[in-house]
Scaffold this motif. Sequence first.
Motif, mmCIF file in Angstrom:
data_model
loop_
_atom_site.group_PDB
_atom_site.id
_atom_site.type_symbol
_atom_site.label_atom_id
_atom_site.label_comp_id
_atom_site.label_asym_id
_atom_site.label_seq_id
_atom_site.Cartn_x
_atom_site.Cartn_y
_atom_site.Cartn_z
ATOM 1 N N SER A 184 0.833 -1.205 0.000
ATOM 2 C CA SER A 184 0.000 0.000 0.000
ATOM 3 C C SER A 184 0.865 1.252 0.000
ATOM 4 O O SER A 184 0.527 2.264 -0.630
ATOM 5 C CB SER A 184 -0.928 0.003 1.224
ATOM 6 N N GLN A 185 1.998 1.186 0.674
ATOM 7 C CA GLN A 185 2.921 2.329 0.712
ATOM 8 C C GLN A 185 3.388 2.709 -0.688
ATOM 9 O O GLN A 185 3.329 3.886 -1.075
ATOM 10 C CB GLN A 185 4.130 1.988 1.586
ATOM 11 N N TYR A 186 3.827 1.723 -1.451
ATOM 12 C CA TYR A 186 4.392 2.014 -2.768
ATOM 13 C C TYR A 186 3.306 2.287 -3.804
ATOM 14 O O TYR A 186 3.517 3.090 -4.722
ATOM 15 C CB TYR A 186 5.292 0.861 -3.206
ATOM 16 N N ALA A 187 2.149 1.643 -3.663
ATOM 17 C CA ALA A 187 1.061 1.890 -4.610
ATOM 18 C C ALA A 187 0.494 3.296 -4.438
ATOM 19 O O ALA A 187 0.371 4.061 -5.407
ATOM 20 C CB ALA A 187 -0.041 0.849 -4.419
ATOM 21 N N VAL A 188 0.159 3.653 -3.206
ATOM 22 C CA VAL A 188 -0.387 4.980 -2.950
ATOM 23 C C VAL A 188 0.684 6.045 -3.165
ATOM 24 O O VAL A 188 0.395 7.136 -3.669
ATOM 25 C CB VAL A 188 -0.955 5.070 -1.522
ATOM 26 N N GLY A 189 1.933 5.720 -2.816
ATOM 27 C CA GLY A 189 3.022 6.661 -3.022
ATOM 28 C C GLY A 189 3.184 7.031 -4.487
ATOM 29 O O GLY A 189 3.347 8.209 -4.827
ATOM 30 N N LEU B 105 1.862 6.012 4.792
ATOM 31 C CA LEU B 105 3.110 5.371 4.388
ATOM 32 C C LEU B 105 3.612 5.928 3.062
ATOM 33 O O LEU B 105 4.822 6.112 2.868
ATOM 34 C CB LEU B 105 2.919 3.858 4.281
ATOM 35 N N GLY B 106 2.683 6.184 2.151
ATOM 36 C CA GLY B 106 3.067 6.706 0.844
ATOM 37 C C GLY B 106 3.672 8.092 0.931
ATOM 38 O O GLY B 106 4.648 8.411 0.246
ATOM 39 N N PHE B 107 3.099 8.943 1.798
ATOM 40 C CA PHE B 107 3.619 10.302 1.931
ATOM 41 C C PHE B 107 4.970 10.311 2.634
ATOM 42 O O PHE B 107 5.935 10.912 2.155
ATOM 43 C CB PHE B 107 2.630 11.181 2.699
#
Length: 298
Positions: A41-46, A222-224
């Motif tokens: 989710s971190q890398y996808a939303v990021g 996490l993305g931010f």
Amino acid sequence: MNKLLLYPLLIVLASSSYGILSTIIKVAMHDGFSTSEAVTSQYAVGFFLAAILFICTQRSLPKLNGKGFLILCIGGLLTGTTGIVYGQAVHYLPASVAVVMLFQFTWIGVLLDCAVHRRKPKRSEVFSMIILIIGTILAAGLIDADIAGLDWRGWAYGFASAISFACFMQFNSKQVDGVNPISRMTIMAFFSLVIISVFQSPEIIYTGTLFTTDLLYYGLALGFFGIILPILLFSIAVPKVGGALASILSATELPVAILASVIVLHEQLTLIQVLGIVIVLAGMTLPTILEQRRKPLA
């Protein structure tokens, strides 16, 4: 602000944002999500956030030559690789031991920079590495930890995460013509998402789990703090200060990670750990202080 202080400060802010990621992931795990789902989710939303920022601010696609594209591609892949192998290290090792293994990137980064530029380590760099190693062991609480009988795979993954992060710093220190920080961040975020999608949990994207559960909120945080802020700041500052100093300054991630776990997760903080945090901060700031004394103010 004096540029000799501005760029180191940006690196400190970037590495500090990395420091809170482990706490956010632990909170997500307490909410029923796996480490793999949180990392994905971190890398996808990021990447999604980076793409929006790119579309809103850029009027044209960046003009890259082959060398520049390769640098950004490898930098993005190393970003994702670091997340993957460090996650595995945490799986096999206690968190305190895993973070100590990750922080070997401080001296690995300096030695890598020396090898790339064919130079000897500066005296200030050597002193900083020694201080950082001592402070890291104390801050992570290794003095009281029982490390006998730990799985060798954890040590291997932990050391791999340190090498991966040190290599990321080295590639991020290279100037790429025709690319501004936002474009650089977006390209690297894309390639990091590619490798994460291969080895983590891409199904949360196409099954809709990421968008229909609370995982989206964790992904936004996490993305931010794990993609947008650090990659953007690193892209601006690391080429200015170099990979060696950037590796040393990034040691601030450790005390931030410990303090975040104390404040949010109510984990205990011993006097030895406090002493270790102070030593890490001292070792981190030593090169910048010496550089300030050596160079005139701008």
